[in-house]
Design an enzyme around this catalytic site. Structure first.
Site, PDB file in Angstrom:
ATOM      1  CD  GLU A  42      -2.499   1.292   2.722  1.00  0.00           C
ATOM      2  OE1 GLU A  42      -2.889   0.235   3.255  1.00  0.00           O
ATOM      3  OE2 GLU A  42      -2.641   2.409   3.246  1.00  0.00           O
ATOM      4  NE  ARG A  46       0.207   8.740   5.208  1.00  0.00           N
ATOM      5  CZ  ARG A  46       0.491   7.834   6.118  1.00  0.00           C
ATOM      6  NH1 ARG A  46       1.672   7.810   6.680  1.00  0.00           N
ATOM      7  NH2 ARG A  46      -0.406   6.936   6.468  1.00  0.00           N
ATOM      8  CE  LYS A 130      -5.902   2.593   7.679  1.00  0.00           C
ATOM      9  NZ  LYS A 130      -4.856   3.206   6.837  1.00  0.00           N
TER      10      LYS A 130
HETATM   11  C1  3PG Z   1      -1.551   4.244   7.919  1.00  0.00           C
HETATM   12  O1  3PG Z   1      -1.418   5.069   7.035  1.00  0.00           O
HETATM   13  O2  3PG Z   1      -2.376   3.332   7.864  1.00  0.00           O
HETATM   14  C2  3PG Z   1      -0.687   4.377   9.129  1.00  0.00           C
HETATM   15  O3  3PG Z   1       0.241   5.395   9.009  1.00  0.00           O
HETATM   16  C3  3PG Z   1       0.037   3.120   9.445  1.00  0.00           C
HETATM   17  O4  3PG Z   1       0.201   3.119  10.794  1.00  0.00           O
HETATM   18  P1  3PG Z   1       1.580   2.692  11.466  1.00  0.00           P
HETATM   19  O5  3PG Z   1       2.636   3.624  10.868  1.00  0.00           O
HETATM   20  O6  3PG Z   1       1.384   2.931  12.931  1.00  0.00           O
HETATM   21  O7  3PG Z   1       1.856   1.261  11.131  1.00  0.00           O
END
Ligand code: 3PG
Length: 208
Positions: A42, A46, A130
């Site tokens: 994924e 960003r 999600k």
């Molecule tokens: C996301 O975009 O789903 C989160 O940034 C992932 O979360 P994590 O960095 O705590 O794994």
């Protein structure tokens, strides 16, 4: 592609959530993940490089299923689809965002954190979503309380999950996979330490 024919939650026990600075970095990460036995990535929208990275991975690493994360507007959903994303993930949902993701025809995981949001997604005819931010929103305890009221909902919890905490999520009947960025630490990406990422991917793949 209708959701009934596609389970995004069955692609891998762990969906790596990845932030890249360039398309080349994205391709190298994708190859490192595949080498470790993880067949899904994924790419979060960003960074300015995200769409190019999706395009490059879709063209150069056919062994991996590449999706777009952090989809926050209908326009971003359309851009990700045009770049070649195979699926979409959003951190939350609005009626417009849900409709925009539906319009792409791609399978997607809308972000939820409350029962009302879960009901909104179910009402729109989707059962996979999600759960974000998982740890901050109640984690395993919260998800474990949901089947009695929303038995059809299935989740990919993401946010604050680690290799150590993933198994307790994966043991829940309403969880199909977890998402996490721990497979692609920023320092490993910056250093081009693909071997480390392959090792982290192999550990995650073994959770399945
Ligand atoms: C996301 O975009 O789903 C989160 O940034 C992932 O979360 P994590 O960095 O705590 O794994």
């Amino acid at each position: 592609m209708s959701e009934s024919s596609t389970s995004l939650l069955s692609l891998s026990p762990v969906v790596p959530v990845v932030v890249v600075d360039s398309a080349e970095q994205g391709v190298s990460v994708a190859r490192a993940l595949v080498a470790g036995g993880v067949g899904v990535i994924e790419l979060t929208l960003r960074t300015p490089a995200a769409l190019d990275a999706i395009r490059a991975i879709a063209a150069e690493v056919p062994e991996i299923t590449v999706g777009a994360g952090t989809v926050t507007t209908p326009a971003r959903a359309a851009e990700a689809a045009a770049a070649g994303a195979s699926f979409l993930v959003s951190p939350g949902l609005t009626p417009a965002l849900l409709a925009g993701m539906e319009d792409t025809g791609l399978p997607f995981l809308p972000g939820t954190a409350t029962v009302s949001e879960v009901l909104t997604v179910l009402e729109a005819g989707h059962t996979e979503m999600k759960f974000f931010p998982a740890e901050a929103s109640g984690g395993v305890t919260y998800l474990g309380a949901l089947p009695t009221v929303v038995p059809d909902a299935r989740f990919c919890p993401t946010g604050g999950i680690s290799l150590a905490s993933a198994p307790s999520y994966l043991s829940l009947a309403n969880v199909g996979c977890v998402g996490g960025s721990w497979l692609t630490p920023p320092d490993a990406l910056a250093a081009g330490d693909w071997e480390r990422i392959t090792k982290l991917a192999a550990e995650a793949a073994a959770l399945g």
